[in-house]
Design an enzyme around this catalytic site. Structure first.
Site, PDB file in Angstrom:
ATOM      1  N   ASP A 161       0.863  -1.176   0.000  1.00 31.20           N
ATOM      2  CA  ASP A 161       0.000   0.000   0.000  1.00 31.20           C
ATOM      3  C   ASP A 161       0.899   1.226   0.000  1.00 31.20           C
ATOM      4  O   ASP A 161       1.558   1.527   1.001  1.00 31.20           O
ATOM      5  CB  ASP A 161      -0.922  -0.007   1.220  1.00 31.20           C
ATOM      6  N   GLU A 200      -0.205   4.299  -1.001  1.00 31.51           N
ATOM      7  CA  GLU A 200      -1.205   5.388  -0.984  1.00 31.51           C
ATOM      8  C   GLU A 200      -1.791   5.615  -2.378  1.00 31.51           C
ATOM      9  O   GLU A 200      -1.075   5.754  -3.349  1.00 31.51           O
ATOM     10  CB  GLU A 200      -0.657   6.696  -0.410  1.00 31.51           C
ATOM     11  N   ASN A 201      -3.112   5.623  -2.367  1.00 30.67           N
ATOM     12  CA  ASN A 201      -3.888   5.702  -3.615  1.00 30.67           C
ATOM     13  C   ASN A 201      -3.521   4.568  -4.564  1.00 30.67           C
ATOM     14  O   ASN A 201      -3.596   4.714  -5.785  1.00 30.67           O
ATOM     15  CB  ASN A 201      -3.727   7.063  -4.300  1.00 30.67           C
ATOM     16  N   ASP A 225      -5.666   6.553   5.410  1.00 29.10           N
ATOM     17  CA  ASP A 225      -6.667   7.572   5.726  1.00 29.10           C
ATOM     18  C   ASP A 225      -7.712   7.043   6.717  1.00 29.10           C
ATOM     19  O   ASP A 225      -8.804   7.574   6.813  1.00 29.10           O
ATOM     20  CB  ASP A 225      -7.347   8.037   4.433  1.00 29.10           C
ATOM     21  N   ASP A 269     -20.688 -14.359   7.887  1.00 27.46           N
ATOM     22  CA  ASP A 269     -21.695 -13.773   8.785  1.00 27.46           C
ATOM     23  C   ASP A 269     -22.557 -14.850   9.457  1.00 27.46           C
ATOM     24  O   ASP A 269     -23.212 -14.572  10.468  1.00 27.46           O
ATOM     25  CB  ASP A 269     -22.620 -12.823   8.013  1.00 27.46           C
ATOM     26  N   HIS A 283     -29.855 -11.257  23.389  1.00 30.64           N
ATOM     27  CA  HIS A 283     -31.222 -10.740  23.244  1.00 30.64           C
ATOM     28  C   HIS A 283     -31.263  -9.400  23.942  1.00 30.64           C
ATOM     29  O   HIS A 283     -30.709  -9.219  25.035  1.00 30.64           O
ATOM     30  CB  HIS A 283     -32.254 -11.721  23.818  1.00 30.64           C
TER      31      HIS A 283
HETATM   32  O1  AHR Z   1     -23.494  -7.544  11.005  1.00 27.33           O
HETATM   33  C1  AHR Z   1     -22.326  -6.794  10.630  1.00 27.33           C
HETATM   34  C2  AHR Z   1     -22.131  -6.639   9.133  1.00 27.33           C
HETATM   35  O2  AHR Z   1     -23.242  -5.966   8.577  1.00 27.33           O
HETATM   36  C3  AHR Z   1     -22.076  -7.895   8.342  1.00 27.33           C
HETATM   37  O3  AHR Z   1     -20.820  -8.548   8.407  1.00 27.33           O
HETATM   38  C4  AHR Z   1     -22.347  -7.416   6.953  1.00 27.33           C
HETATM   39  O4  AHR Z   1     -22.937  -8.408   6.149  1.00 27.33           O
HETATM   40  C5  AHR Z   1     -23.283  -6.239   7.171  1.00 27.33           C
HETATM   41  O5  AHR Z   1     -22.794  -5.106   6.516  1.00 27.33           O
HETATM   42  O1  AHR Z   2      -3.686   3.077  -1.137  1.00 29.47           O
HETATM   43  C1  AHR Z   2      -4.903   2.470  -0.785  1.00 29.47           C
HETATM   44  C2  AHR Z   2      -5.669   3.318   0.180  1.00 29.47           C
HETATM   45  O2  AHR Z   2      -6.098   4.503  -0.453  1.00 29.47           O
HETATM   46  C3  AHR Z   2      -4.930   3.837   1.371  1.00 29.47           C
HETATM   47  O3  AHR Z   2      -4.707   2.884   2.384  1.00 29.47           O
HETATM   48  C4  AHR Z   2      -5.869   4.892   1.835  1.00 29.47           C
HETATM   49  O4  AHR Z   2      -5.224   5.901   2.574  1.00 29.47           O
HETATM   50  C5  AHR Z   2      -6.495   5.422   0.561  1.00 29.47           C
HETATM   51  O5  AHR Z   2      -7.880   5.417   0.659  1.00 29.47           O
END
Ligand code: AHR
Ligand code: AHR
Length: 489
Positions: free
Chosen positions: A203, A205-206, A282, A422, A454
């Protein structure tokens, strides 16, 4: 010698060293990390069992018994104070109060080292992140650095960005070349490698880069190892991606080594020297992954030095999996019911009405249809080889309990990785509660700070303290403690 002794011998010393599983220097015996428990919000530092050794997981287990625990700090072993703590919000806000990111569960990523020494990694769910925006001696500008990390090669997603390494000190995107971090996952938003991923990328950046082309490097393989050693290093117009199965004593493979990518802004680099774990520069918080250990160096490590680090991981750490479940086993193929144990609610069972999942009063004299709505067939966890379970509806085969926006619902298996994850839950020995008869707490596989709860009779996955009303600490242990018994119909 530990990984950071090896880097020092190669004249590329660690300037940050992080691990919740073991000491990365043979002489290191100070705290590795700190946990905070939900019962009284007190903290405990976890140190190695001996200098250079494995973390004292038993101390954590005792401290965290019958409550929840979060990892609050991952201490820097290099002596520079480059600790990782809860990341603040940046361009993207985290889910916690004031825009901070979530902390990781202290028990989400259990492993063994060296055959029988239990330890815990850092399980990053979307929303989880650690950061240090005031790190010392990290690479700045076009200065050289190396990094390695041991990760779970089977825990990833395509969100931005499961990273470990050098990033912006402002938690915002300040332009191309302002980061240089390890990335692991199957994002195709920027670069990619061979096959369908997950891949190791850098990574910067961008952009997530797999090689000289900003788009694709067929030499960057799909990773299948359960424990994966990732290496990224960079210096003046030169950088490399290397990797290996963490268990292999052979050399790391080089997926890319050469000039900076064919895109403006990456040569020279503009590294800023903050340290991130689990997030983008970011504070993008959509990614998931698991971190066991890693370090950052000053200087560009030689391939031979990195190969010696890999050999140490294979011979002195020897990572292996261990159970994600505890308490009485839920028999695959059996039909079960889950009775609430909170004093208010001990005649209520987890049941569905259509897609809605909550608790309802059910007894032997209830209609057969309701008894079936409160009965669940135990299946092997749909989400990979976790040893955890999925709960299939007794009256609606093919539909399972899943969480969505942290609310339980009944839904047909759509075959997606997101659904499978999930719908995977890891039964634990009951957290406790005063109601009596409780046997289990049911933890979410992909959000291990969260358990079946619950709350106002609605089914949720809840953490012990957090921003949702259903995360309230009051009655938490009671509400997440279920009496698992035979199916009702
Ligand atoms: O329940 C948390 C998250 O919500 C799940 O992982 C995703 O499917 C949804 O955005
Ligand atoms: O470079 C990928 C991502 O781009 C970086 O982690 C983030 O800072 C931006 O959104």
């Amino acid at each position: 010698a530990g990984p950071c002794d090896i880097y020092a011998a190669g004249n590329t010393p660690c300037i940050a060293a992080h691990s919740t599983t073991r000491a990365l220097y043979s002489a290191f015996s100070s705290p590795l990390y700190q946990v905070r428990r939900g019962s009284d919000n007190t903290t405990l530092n976890i140190s190695p069992l001996s200098a250079g050794g494995t973390a004292n997981a038993a101390a954590q287990d005792t401290f965290c018994a019958r409550t929840t625990c979060l990892i609050t700090t991952i201490f820097d072993q290099s002596g520079r104070g480059n600790h990782l703590t809860q990341a603040p919000g940046g361009a993207f806000r985290g889910p916690e109060a004031n825009g901070y990111d979530n902390l990781a569960s202290a028990t989400g990523a259990p492993v063994t080292l060296n055959g029988n020494q239990k330890a815990y990694g850092v399980f990053v769910s979307p929303g989880t992140g650690y950061r240090n925006n005031n790190a010392r001696d990290t690479a700045k500008g076009d200065a050289a650095q190396g990094m390695y990390a041991v990760l779970d090669g089977t825990h990833y997603n395509g969100g931005c960005c499961f990273d470990y390494g050098n990033a912006e000190t402002s938690s915002t995107d300040t332009g191309n070349g302002h980061m240089e971090a390890i990335y692991f996952g199957d994002s195709t938003g920027w670069g990619s490698g061979a096959g369908s991923g997950p891949w190791l990328m850098a990574d910067l950046e961008n952009g997530l880069f797999s090689g000289v082309s900003p788009k694709n490097n067929p030499g960057d393989p799909t990773i299948t190892a359960r424990f994966f050693t990732a290496v990224v290093k960079g210096t003046k117009n030169l950088w490399a991606l290397r990797g290996a199965d963490a268990g292999s004593s052979g050399a790391l493979s080089t997926y890319y080594s050469g000039v900076r990518p064919n895109a403006a802004g990456y040569n020279p680099m503009s590294k800023e020297g903050a340290i991130i774990l689990g997030i983008g520069g970011d504070n993008s918080i959509s990614a998931q992954g698991t971190f066991y250990e890693g370090a950052m160096t000053s200087g560009y490590p030689s391939d031979a030095t990195e190969n010696a680090v890999q050999a140490d991981i294979a011979s002195s750490a020897r990572y292996a999996t261990t159970a994600l479940v505890s308490g009485p086993a839920l028999q695959i193929g059996s039909t079960v019911s889950l009775r609430a144990t909170t004093a208010c609610c001990s005649t209520r069972y987890l049941a569905h009405t259509g897609a809605t999942v909550g608790t309802q009063v059910v007894s032997a004299s209830s209609a057969a249809a309701l008894r079936q709505q409160a009965s669940w067939t135990v299946r092997a966890g749909l989400g990979g080889n976790s040893g955890c379970v999925s709960l299939e509806s007794r009256d609606t085969p093919g539909s399972f309990i899943r969480h969505f926006d942290f609310t339980l619902q009944l839904a047909a298996n759509d075959g997606s990785k997101q659904f499978r994850e999930d719908a995977t839950f890891c039964p634990q020995a009951a957290l406790g509660g005063s109601g009596g008869g409780g046997t289990h707490s049911i933890r979410s596989w992909n959000y291990p700070t969260r358990y079946f709860r619950h709350y106002n009779d609605v089914g949720r996955i809840a953490s012990n303290g957090g921003v949702h009303d259903f995360d309230a600490p009051g009655l938490f242990n009671d509400d997440v403690t279920w009496a698992v018994g035979a199916g009702l119909g």
